[in-house]
Design a protein around this motif. Structure first.
Motif, PDB file in Angstrom:
ATOM      1  N   VAL A 163     166.696 116.168   2.619  1.00 32.53           N
ATOM      2  CA  VAL A 163     165.152 115.833   2.665  1.00 32.53           C
ATOM      3  C   VAL A 163     164.642 116.242   3.369  1.00 32.53           C
ATOM      4  CG1 VAL A 163     164.290 114.053   3.201  1.00 32.53           C
ATOM      5  CG2 VAL A 163     165.852 113.143   2.181  1.00 32.53           C
ATOM      6  N   ILE A 164     164.614 116.922   4.688  1.00 33.47           N
ATOM      7  CA  ILE A 164     163.693 117.699   5.522  1.00 33.47           C
ATOM      8  C   ILE A 164     164.385 119.836   4.997  1.00 33.47           C
ATOM      9  CG2 ILE A 164     163.691 118.651   7.487  1.00 33.47           C
ATOM     10  CD1 ILE A 164     164.450 115.768   9.092  1.00 33.47           C
ATOM     11  N   GLU A 165     165.154 119.428   4.990  1.00 32.46           N
ATOM     12  CA  GLU A 165     165.308 121.565   4.109  1.00 32.46           C
ATOM     13  C   GLU A 165     164.433 122.066   5.728  1.00 32.46           C
ATOM     14  OE1 GLU A 165     165.179 122.209   0.847  1.00 32.46           O
ATOM     15  OE2 GLU A 165     166.341 121.054   0.043  1.00 32.46           O
ATOM     16  N   LEU A 166     163.573 123.758   4.908  1.00 40.34           N
ATOM     17  CA  LEU A 166     162.510 124.115   5.496  1.00 40.34           C
ATOM     18  C   LEU A 166     161.701 123.476   6.057  1.00 40.34           C
ATOM     19  CD1 LEU A 166     162.088 127.674   5.380  1.00 40.34           C
ATOM     20  CD2 LEU A 166     159.932 126.430   4.100  1.00 40.34           C
ATOM     21  N   ARG A 167     161.361 122.356   5.306  1.00 40.00           N
ATOM     22  CA  ARG A 167     159.837 121.408   5.713  1.00 40.00           C
ATOM     23  C   ARG A 167     160.030 121.554   6.649  1.00 40.00           C
ATOM     24  NH1 ARG A 167     161.084 122.698   0.827  1.00 40.00           N
ATOM     25  NH2 ARG A 167     160.524 122.250  -1.536  1.00 40.00           N
ATOM     26  N   GLY A 168     160.821 121.466   7.640  1.00 46.62           N
ATOM     27  CA  GLY A 168     161.299 120.066   8.771  1.00 46.62           C
ATOM     28  C   GLY A 168     161.374 120.871   9.549  1.00 46.62           C
ATOM     29  N   GLY A 169     162.347 122.580   9.113  1.00 47.78           N
ATOM     30  CA  GLY A 169     162.851 123.387  10.501  1.00 47.78           C
ATOM     31  C   GLY A 169     161.948 124.603  10.822  1.00 47.78           C
ATOM     32  N   VAL A 170     160.620 124.473  10.590  1.00 46.53           N
ATOM     33  CA  VAL A 170     159.673 125.400  10.910  1.00 46.53           C
ATOM     34  C   VAL A 170     158.946 124.560  12.007  1.00 46.53           C
ATOM     35  CG1 VAL A 170     157.512 126.918  10.523  1.00 46.53           C
ATOM     36  CG2 VAL A 170     159.970 127.588   8.563  1.00 46.53           C
ATOM     37  N   PRO A 171     158.454 123.382  11.577  1.00 45.55           N
ATOM     38  CA  PRO A 171     158.031 122.947  12.617  1.00 45.55           C
ATOM     39  C   PRO A 171     159.080 122.684  13.711  1.00 45.55           C
ATOM     40  CG  PRO A 171     157.264 122.003  10.620  1.00 45.55           C
ATOM     41  CD  PRO A 171     158.337 122.566  10.398  1.00 45.55           C
ATOM     42  N   PHE A 172     159.822 122.061  13.431  1.00 46.04           N
ATOM     43  CA  PHE A 172     161.483 121.718  15.013  1.00 46.04           C
ATOM     44  C   PHE A 172     161.791 122.784  15.419  1.00 46.04           C
ATOM     45  CE2 PHE A 172     165.534 120.145  16.064  1.00 46.04           C
ATOM     46  CZ  PHE A 172     164.820 119.445  16.597  1.00 46.04           C
ATOM     47  N   GLY A 173     161.888 123.685  14.884  1.00 44.54           N
ATOM     48  CA  GLY A 173     161.775 124.909  15.612  1.00 44.54           C
ATOM     49  C   GLY A 173     160.974 125.618  16.119  1.00 44.54           C
ATOM     50  N   THR A 174     160.382 125.788  16.328  1.00 52.31           N
ATOM     51  CA  THR A 174     158.726 126.062  16.798  1.00 52.31           C
ATOM     52  C   THR A 174     158.455 124.608  18.140  1.00 52.31           C
ATOM     53  OG1 THR A 174     157.994 126.679  14.655  1.00 52.31           O
ATOM     54  CG2 THR A 174     155.674 126.523  16.159  1.00 52.31           C
ATOM     55  N   ALA A 175     158.750 123.783  17.698  1.00 52.72           N
ATOM     56  CA  ALA A 175     158.347 122.735  18.739  1.00 52.72           C
ATOM     57  C   ALA A 175     158.774 122.587  19.730  1.00 52.72           C
ATOM     58  CB  ALA A 175     158.648 121.622  18.242  1.00 52.72           C
ATOM     59  N   LEU A 176     160.405 123.322  19.387  1.00 52.69           N
ATOM     60  CA  LEU A 176     161.389 123.432  20.353  1.00 52.69           C
ATOM     61  C   LEU A 176     161.289 125.295  21.118  1.00 52.69           C
ATOM     62  CD1 LEU A 176     164.728 122.474  18.753  1.00 52.69           C
ATOM     63  CD2 LEU A 176     163.849 121.246  20.293  1.00 52.69           C
ATOM     64  N   GLY A 177     160.302 125.613  21.216  1.00 52.71           N
ATOM     65  CA  GLY A 177     159.967 126.749  21.380  1.00 52.71           C
ATOM     66  C   GLY A 177     159.903 127.865  20.910  1.00 52.71           C
ATOM     67  N   LEU A 178     160.658 128.461  19.534  1.00 50.21           N
ATOM     68  CA  LEU A 178     161.357 129.686  19.578  1.00 50.21           C
ATOM     69  C   LEU A 178     159.825 130.197  18.602  1.00 50.21           C
ATOM     70  CD1 LEU A 178     163.784 128.495  16.623  1.00 50.21           C
ATOM     71  CD2 LEU A 178     164.519 130.476  18.780  1.00 50.21           C
ATOM     72  N   PRO A 179     159.746 131.224  18.636  1.00 53.81           N
ATOM     73  CA  PRO A 179     158.959 132.210  18.441  1.00 53.81           C
ATOM     74  C   PRO A 179     158.635 131.684  17.227  1.00 53.81           C
ATOM     75  CG  PRO A 179     160.026 133.656  19.794  1.00 53.81           C
ATOM     76  CD  PRO A 179     161.103 132.611  19.465  1.00 53.81           C
ATOM     77  N   VAL A 180     157.046 131.812  15.939  1.00 53.17           N
ATOM     78  CA  VAL A 180     157.399 131.074  15.022  1.00 53.17           C
ATOM     79  C   VAL A 180     157.782 132.424  13.432  1.00 53.17           C
ATOM     80  CG1 VAL A 180     155.313 131.352  12.738  1.00 53.17           C
ATOM     81  CG2 VAL A 180     154.581 130.132  15.109  1.00 53.17           C
ATOM     82  N   GLY A 181     157.803 133.379  13.889  1.00 50.51           N
ATOM     83  CA  GLY A 181     159.290 133.949  12.870  1.00 50.51           C
ATOM     84  C   GLY A 181     160.913 133.641  13.162  1.00 50.51           C
ATOM     85  N   GLN A 182     161.209 133.710  14.757  1.00 46.07           N
ATOM     86  CA  GLN A 182     162.317 133.072  14.761  1.00 46.07           C
ATOM     87  C   GLN A 182     162.080 131.977  13.520  1.00 46.07           C
ATOM     88  OE1 GLN A 182     163.660 133.249  18.277  1.00 46.07           O
ATOM     89  NE2 GLN A 182     163.855 135.239  18.177  1.00 46.07           N
ATOM     90  N   ALA A 183     161.682 131.511  14.189  1.00 44.89           N
ATOM     91  CA  ALA A 183     162.247 130.177  13.784  1.00 44.89           C
ATOM     92  C   ALA A 183     161.887 129.844  11.791  1.00 44.89           C
ATOM     93  CB  ALA A 183     160.415 128.493  13.733  1.00 44.89           C
ATOM     94  N   LEU A 184     161.247 130.562  11.448  1.00 49.17           N
ATOM     95  CA  LEU A 184     160.622 131.100   9.864  1.00 49.17           C
ATOM     96  C   LEU A 184     161.959 130.929   9.108  1.00 49.17           C
ATOM     97  CD1 LEU A 184     159.126 130.827   7.282  1.00 49.17           C
ATOM     98  CD2 LEU A 184     157.986 133.141   8.106  1.00 49.17           C
ATOM     99  N   VAL A 185     162.578 132.604  10.083  1.00 45.44           N
ATOM    100  CA  VAL A 185     164.050 132.962   9.745  1.00 45.44           C
ATOM    101  C   VAL A 185     165.065 132.636   9.283  1.00 45.44           C
ATOM    102  CG1 VAL A 185     165.252 135.435   9.840  1.00 45.44           C
ATOM    103  CG2 VAL A 185     163.229 135.463   9.766  1.00 45.44           C
TER     104      VAL A 185
END
Length: 141
Positions: A4-26
């Motif tokens: 249900v979440i897949e990448l759509r939640g992974g990018v915002p969640f990774g960013t919220a955890l402090g990952l740089p946007v590029g790393q969250a996307l990859v």
């Protein structure tokens, strides 16, 4: 990572955890793509096994197959471009895992379906990265 979440939640969640946007996307793209070849190649066998195990699993398989066939109607007209667009649209009920299920039920070969799904995941990832950036800029600034 859940369907249900897949990448759509992974990018915002990774960013919220402090990952740089590029790393969250990859990370979200890689995490989203890992199960795709297995779904395309093995899902029919897994469904057969599930049907033999129990009535509850049989009902679940019926539900998933119905979903794949309904979504497949949208994809089948445009084949691989349709699959790319289906996966790229970041809405509930679309995405790489559902796209892989659709590809399997439309008998799309892995070597042709995989690039379409990958391009869809990258496109959705870029859309979500942009949307996350907008939210962060609006709320944080």
């Amino acid at each position: 990572m859940v369907p249900v979440i897949e990448l759509r939640g992974g990018v915002p969640f990774g960013t919220a955890l402090g990952l740089p946007v590029g790393q969250a996307l990859v990370a979200a793209i890689i995490g989203n793509m890992i199960p795709i070849p297995f779904i395309i190649v093995y899902i029919r066998r897994i469904f057969l096994w599930m049907r033999r195990k129990s009535k509850k699993l049989n009902a679940l398989v019926d539900k998933l197959e119905k979903k794949a066939h309904l979504k497949g109607q949208k994809v089948s007209k445009y084949k691989y471009v349709g699959l790319w667009l289906f996966v790229a649209i970041p809405l509930p009920g679309t995405g790489a895992w559902t796209g892989a299920l659709v590809a399997a039920f439309l008998n799309m070969p892995l070597r042709k379906a995989l690039p379409s799904i990958f391009l869809g995941v990258v496109t959705a990832g870029l859309i979500m990265t942009f949307a996350t950036g907008l939210v962060v800029a609006t709320v944080g600034g």
